[in-house]
Write a protein that holds these residues in place. Structure first.
Motif, PDB file in Angstrom:
ATOM      1  N   ALA A   1       1.015  -1.139  -0.167  1.00 21.86           N
ATOM      2  CA  ALA A   1      -0.567   0.109  -0.168  1.00 21.86           C
ATOM      3  C   ALA A   1       0.734   0.905  -0.084  1.00 21.86           C
ATOM      4  O   ALA A   1       0.617   1.868  -0.095  1.00 21.86           O
ATOM      5  CB  ALA A   1      -0.609  -0.068   1.082  1.00 21.86           C
ATOM      6  N   PHE A   2       2.455   1.012   0.120  1.00 17.62           N
ATOM      7  CA  PHE A   2       2.616   2.096   0.386  1.00 17.62           C
ATOM      8  C   PHE A   2       4.628   2.265   0.185  1.00 17.62           C
ATOM      9  O   PHE A   2       4.451   0.645   0.337  1.00 17.62           O
ATOM     10  CB  PHE A   2       2.473   3.075   2.032  1.00 17.62           C
ATOM     11  CG  PHE A   2       2.792   2.329   3.190  1.00 17.62           C
ATOM     12  CD1 PHE A   2       4.381   2.080   3.351  1.00 17.62           C
ATOM     13  CD2 PHE A   2       1.834   1.730   3.268  1.00 17.62           C
ATOM     14  CE1 PHE A   2       4.744   1.592   4.819  1.00 17.62           C
ATOM     15  CE2 PHE A   2       1.508   0.994   4.691  1.00 17.62           C
ATOM     16  CZ  PHE A   2       3.350   0.607   5.205  1.00 17.62           C
TER      17      PHE A   2
ATOM     18  N   VAL B   1       3.165   7.288  -1.348  1.00 19.90           N
ATOM     19  CA  VAL B   1       2.415   5.937  -1.725  1.00 19.90           C
ATOM     20  C   VAL B   1       2.761   7.072  -3.782  1.00 19.90           C
ATOM     21  O   VAL B   1       1.939   7.181  -3.350  1.00 19.90           O
ATOM     22  CB  VAL B   1       1.337   6.817  -0.808  1.00 19.90           C
ATOM     23  CG1 VAL B   1       0.035   6.000  -1.733  1.00 19.90           C
ATOM     24  CG2 VAL B   1       0.545   6.136   0.419  1.00 19.90           C
ATOM     25  N   ASP B   2       2.828   6.196  -3.876  1.00 16.69           N
ATOM     26  CA  ASP B   2       2.604   5.958  -5.527  1.00 16.69           C
ATOM     27  C   ASP B   2       4.018   7.574  -5.678  1.00 16.69           C
ATOM     28  O   ASP B   2       3.302   7.991  -6.236  1.00 16.69           O
ATOM     29  CB  ASP B   2       1.246   5.720  -5.851  1.00 16.69           C
ATOM     30  CG  ASP B   2       1.453   6.279  -7.133  1.00 16.69           C
ATOM     31  OD1 ASP B   2       2.719   5.814  -8.008  1.00 16.69           O
ATOM     32  OD2 ASP B   2       0.657   6.279  -8.075  1.00 16.69           O
TER      33      ASP B   2
ATOM     34  N   SER C   1      -1.203  -2.592   5.236  1.00 12.76           N
ATOM     35  CA  SER C   1      -0.815  -1.473   4.864  1.00 12.76           C
ATOM     36  C   SER C   1      -0.191  -0.293   6.319  1.00 12.76           C
ATOM     37  O   SER C   1      -0.499   0.726   6.495  1.00 12.76           O
ATOM     38  CB  SER C   1      -2.630  -0.670   4.650  1.00 12.76           C
ATOM     39  OG  SER C   1      -3.493  -1.270   6.272  1.00 12.76           O
TER      40      SER C   1
ATOM     41  N   ALA D   1      -5.707   9.921   0.235  1.00 17.77           N
ATOM     42  CA  ALA D   1      -5.269   8.738   1.438  1.00 17.77           C
ATOM     43  C   ALA D   1      -5.320   9.591   2.831  1.00 17.77           C
ATOM     44  O   ALA D   1      -5.705  10.472   3.066  1.00 17.77           O
ATOM     45  CB  ALA D   1      -3.825   8.283   0.731  1.00 17.77           C
TER      46      ALA D   1
ATOM     47  N   GLN E   1      -0.435   4.058   9.593  1.00 17.68           N
ATOM     48  CA  GLN E   1      -1.634   3.041   9.069  1.00 17.68           C
ATOM     49  C   GLN E   1      -1.862   4.197   7.585  1.00 17.68           C
ATOM     50  O   GLN E   1      -2.293   4.672   8.456  1.00 17.68           O
ATOM     51  CB  GLN E   1      -2.411   2.469   9.674  1.00 17.68           C
ATOM     52  CG  GLN E   1      -3.438   1.169   8.780  1.00 17.68           C
ATOM     53  CD  GLN E   1      -5.068   1.272   9.687  1.00 17.68           C
ATOM     54  OE1 GLN E   1      -4.785   1.373  10.603  1.00 17.68           O
ATOM     55  NE2 GLN E   1      -5.978   0.754   8.688  1.00 17.68           N
TER      56      GLN E   1
ATOM     57  N   THR F   1      -3.635   4.437   4.017  1.00 18.02           N
ATOM     58  CA  THR F   1      -5.329   4.021   3.402  1.00 18.02           C
ATOM     59  C   THR F   1      -5.437   4.866   1.972  1.00 18.02           C
ATOM     60  O   THR F   1      -6.341   5.447   2.126  1.00 18.02           O
ATOM     61  CB  THR F   1      -6.006   3.287   4.549  1.00 18.02           C
ATOM     62  OG1 THR F   1      -5.827   2.722   5.310  1.00 18.02           O
ATOM     63  CG2 THR F   1      -7.379   2.454   3.473  1.00 18.02           C
ATOM     64  N   PRO F   2      -4.449   3.885   0.537  1.00 17.49           N
ATOM     65  CA  PRO F   2      -4.908   4.564  -0.317  1.00 17.49           C
ATOM     66  C   PRO F   2      -6.094   4.798  -1.131  1.00 17.49           C
ATOM     67  O   PRO F   2      -6.946   4.255  -0.874  1.00 17.49           O
ATOM     68  CB  PRO F   2      -3.934   4.476  -1.376  1.00 17.49           C
ATOM     69  CG  PRO F   2      -2.980   3.756  -0.541  1.00 17.49           C
ATOM     70  CD  PRO F   2      -3.750   2.722   0.286  1.00 17.49           C
TER      71      PRO F   2
END
Length: 858
Positions: free
Chosen positions: A12-13, A27-28, A89, A161, A213, A215-216
């Motif tokens: 997720a990251f 993240v991305d 995540s 996110a 934690q 979460t995208p």
């Protein structure tokens, strides 16, 4: 199916842990956490034992999802471990901090610098209670900047996110934006998360766990867009400024009449024959302006000059400008060169023509030693040539202290890292400086700061502490031998007049027990040895002075432990050695720095006032040194290698050289804010700017008008723009409220050979981050590409720091980008492709002109 499975298995990251920099989470490609650190200290920060920022940690990458970090420091009393483990995540960070001394100490742990733009448009809570993000904060107090009281759980829901931060002990998060007075806060918009004042003792280590934690959310970009904006003719796309030049350094005797100018042309005649430094003058003039070639009716400018004994200080000069005639003379060749640069600085635009003021200017430097401290490296030859030719030599600097230990010395063997400078390039660099009348002084650290000697695990038998190889042990004959060998090579290769041994902070790392008496013993062992090296080669000895100053004897950098030890160390310094007396306190009062300079004078040592980039530090320290009859040295600490990348990372350290050059030459008393110029703007124009035309040039404005058909006209660095209600184009950002294209192409009518765009990012980035790739399409079907980077080319609309290469619209932070076609070509279109996921890019206005044909016709 395999592609879908790979996407489902993708983390997720991304995360990483680096020595000195700590934890990063992205993240991305979009950063969420941009660093972390910790430090051990005494109450009130009266003493610091260990900082992870300034010492190294051991990093072990266990697997793709686990990184272990361990550290030993604080005279080996501070130890500990950290483990970072990613599962799905969630990233779990487990901390253990230990202390082996009987008395407890404090510890501050920044578990993460949260990148504030990632939280754009979001809401947050602390232990379930809402938090309020500040829009501005006047207070410097952390308590006023906290998002909430200390809590164990924080939650943020954003456009891009969701982020949850939980800890087994209470943490605080405070907003470090809006002028929080720390260097790390100035570099990026940050929220500080962590434990502000923890306790650790021999019996009670500090242990806790933090989970991150992430979460995208799903984001997308719209389709590529082609734009064909209307082209509106401009009678004056280029509007040359007729502002009078700002004279830096401030001259001592200025009797110039800018209201009675005489034409400056390329139709130069030499009644007494062509003279030295005319070419220096004309090259400097061509860097500032496009000088039209002489034609039949071009006025004649008679010029003469040379070296003449005018009973001035070395470097002094005299310029006389009459109607149609110029004379400039130097007390010596250095002065003649200074006169050439000053004369080029006097050219300005008047009624569409290049002119010079008439009258007399006489000037000479206040300080004999006006220096800059820099490093070397495999890219430094080209960079430093440009820096000194365009900026530092024209501003009157005449000394350079080159920290050149990272050279491929024969004594280091054949395994020196590739970024080290070759001996031949270093010799060429020294020759280059001498041709500019600049004295180059080699600095090779010869006790502490010698991690370069131990690179790759080599020479550990020479280290004072082989577990923390930082300093040699002066008691070891082999350690002295290698220092002598390197200096033998350096002196033979470079033929210097003075050599600098370093000697600052010699026991900062690797001493298990802080022992001032031992350092004094080693000092008395080593200083005569170094003095003998200087004497053998018949050169003057230089060194930093901090380890021979006791607390209370200087405003800062007094690392001599106590007055007795400092006095003993000063007594061991060979007589006549020059002390580079560095003090970085941001204090504009010369009186704060007098006592130290006077102390060195009483001890029989000439000293040089060495300052850093803080403006008030430069003013206060430089003036104190000048009033006490010493020189100045502007230091830079942007890394171990000198290249244009360091300029991007530490732009403020280089722009500070403008101030240093002004104060050290002129001895002016003005406060920094009363100088009448922006040092960053001056540096940028001297280092980056292209030659300017002297008269208005027609062109086109590309864009659309407001609903009422009206657009605002502004001029940014001679280029006129029409600013409409909405940007011409915007690039995608995952933080934006709307979906925007990742690629845009703008077609241009009129086929200019130069175009200028006003641009800004929608969200901030780190200096040096890639923002967009740019492609110019030419009418012959060819194309050329370049890239835009944050801080160098463009900045966010809310980021009021200067942009390095590009001038800015002062009312709103928009950078003026310049694009040129090769000779003989015209531009048909320009495209921008986002290379940053988060920054975005707004093009506010575009202006084009056919510049080359216009200049040729003139």
């Amino acid at each position: 199916m395999l592609f879908l499975l790979a996407m489902l298995q993708r983390p997720a990251f991304d995360f990483d842990v680096q020595s000195g920099a700590g934890l990063t989470i992205a993240v991305d490609g979009v950063p969420f956490v941009t660093g972390s650190w910790f430090q051990y200290y005494e109450t009130g920060f009266s003493k610091s034992y260990y900082s992870s920022k300034w010492t190294s940690q051991s990093i072990k990458r266990v697997d793709a999802d686990t990184i272990d970090m361990s550290f030993v420091g604080g005279d080996n009393h501070a130890t500990g471990t950290q483990r970072f483990r990613r599962e799905g995540s969630t990233l779990t960070a487990t901390y253990r901090f230990e202390w082996s001394e009987p008395s407890p100490v404090h510890i501050e742990v920044c578990t993460g610098q949260i990148w504030a733009p990632a939280l754009t448009g979001g809401v947050g809570s602390a232990d379930g209670k809402p938090v309020q993000f500040a829009k501005s904060i006047a207070s410097k107090q952390i308590s006023d900047r906290q998002l909430a009281p200390a809590a164990t759980g924080y939650s943020f829901q954003t456009r891009f996110a969701d982020l949850k931060v939980n800890s087994t002990i209470p943490q605080i998060i405070f907003d470090a934006r809006f002028g929080y007075p720390q260097e790390w806060a100035e570099q990026a918009p940050t929220l500080w998360a962590g434990v502000l004042d923890g306790g650790v003792s021999k019996e009670h280590p500090l242990e806790f766990t933090v989970t991150w934690q992430v979460t995208p959310h799903a984001t997308k970009a719209s389709k590529p867009t082609v734009i064909e904006p209307a082209a509106t003719p401009l009678t004056a796309a280029i509007q040359p400024s007729e502002a009078l030049p700002v004279l830096i350094p401030k001259p001592k005797d200025n009797r110039l009449h800018f209201d009675r100018p005489t034409p400056f042309t390329s139709n130069v005649k030499f009644p007494a024959g062509r003279f030295m430094r005319f070419d220096t003058f004309f090259a400097a003039s061509q860097r500032r302006f496009q000088i039209p070639p002489a034609v039949k009716d071009t006025p004649v400018l008679a010029m003469d000059g040379g070296v003449s004994n005018m009973e001035m200080k070395p470097g002094g000069y005299r310029i006389e400008i009459r109607d149609g005639a110029v004379s400039f003379f130097g007390q010596d060749d250095e002065g003649l060169r200074s006169a050439a640069y000053r004369l080029a600085q006097l050219i300005y635009v008047n009624k569409g023509h290049l002119v010079l003021p008439t009258g007399v200017l006489v000037d000479e430097p206040s300080a004999t030693f006006r220096g800059a401290h820099m490093f070397v490296g495999n890219e430094s030859l080209v960079f430093q040539r440009k820096l000194w030719e365009r900026v530092l030599r024209p501003l009157g600097m005449n000394k350079v202290v080159l920290e050149c230990e990272r050279t491929r010395w024969d004594a280091l063997g054949a395994t020196a890292p590739p970024e080290f400078m070759s001996k031949s390039d270093l010799a060429t660099l020294f020759t280059m400086y001498r041709t500019m009348e600049v004295e180059p002084i080699p600095l090779i650290q010869s006790w502490g700061h010698m991690d370069w000697l131990f690179d790759g695990g080599k020479n550990l038998d020479l280290a004072f502490n082989r577990l923390q190889p930082y300093a040699i042990d002066p008691r070891k004959p082999a350690a002295k031998e290698i220092v002598a060998k390197i200096w033998n090579e350096a002196v033979e290769l470079l033929q210097p007049k003075s050599i600098h041994f370093g000697l600052d902070e010699v026991d900062m790392i690797g001493h298990a027990v802080h022992d001032p008496e031992l350092i004094t013993t080693l000092w008395r062992e080593h200083l005569p040895f170094l003095g003998a090296i200087a004497k053998k080669h018949q050169v003057r000895m230089m060194m930093w002075g901090d380890k021979a100053l006791a607390p209370g004897e200087a405003p800062d950098a007094a690392l001599g432990d106590n007055r007795y030890e400092a006095e003993q160390r000063r007594a061991a310094i060979p007589k006549g050695a020059i002390i580079a007396d560095w003090h970085y306190k941001d204090d504009p009062r010369p009186a704060s720095f007098y006592p130290t300079i006077q102390l060195w004078k009483r001890e029989g040592h000439p000293s040089i006032a060495a300052s850093w980039y803080r403006p008030n530090n430069i003013r206060g320290h430089s003036l104190a040194g000048l009033l006490e009859g010493t020189g100045t040295l502007q230091t830079t600490w942007p890394g171990y290698f000198s290249n244009e990348q360091t300029l991007t990372r530490a732009f403020e350290q280089y722009t500070a050289m403008v101030l240093a050059a002004d104060y050290s030459w002129s001895e002016r008393q003005d406060d920094v804010k009363a100088l009448g110029y922006d040092p960053a703007q001056v540096f940028r124009e001297m280092f980056y700017a292209e030659p300017r035309p002297s008269s208005a040039i027609k062109g086109f404005s590309y864009g659309t008008a407001r609903n009422d058909g009206v657009a605002d006209d502004i001029v940014v660095d001679d280029v006129a723009f029409r600013i409409c209600a909405e940007p011409i184009a915007r690039l995608h950002s995952v933080l934006a409220e709307v979906d925007l294209p990742e690629r845009i192409q703008i077609k241009l009518a009129g086929h200019p050979d130069h175009i200028w765009a006003l641009a800004s990012t929608d969200f901030p980035s780190k200096p040096g981050d890639a923002i967009a790739d740019v492609t110019l399409f030419f009418t012959d079907g060819t194309q050329a590409s370049s890239s835009l980077t944050y801080g160098t080319d463009v900045r966010c609309a809310t980021d009021h720091l200067p942009t390095e290469r590009t001038p800015q619209d002062r009312d709103r932070v928009r950078s003026r980008l310049t694009f040129m076609a090769p000779p003989g070509k015209a531009i048909s279109a320009i495209s921008f492709v986002a290379t940053s996921r988060s920054a975005g890019l707004s093009i506010s206005a575009i202006t084009g002109a056919i510049l080359r044909d216009t200049v040729k016709k003139r």
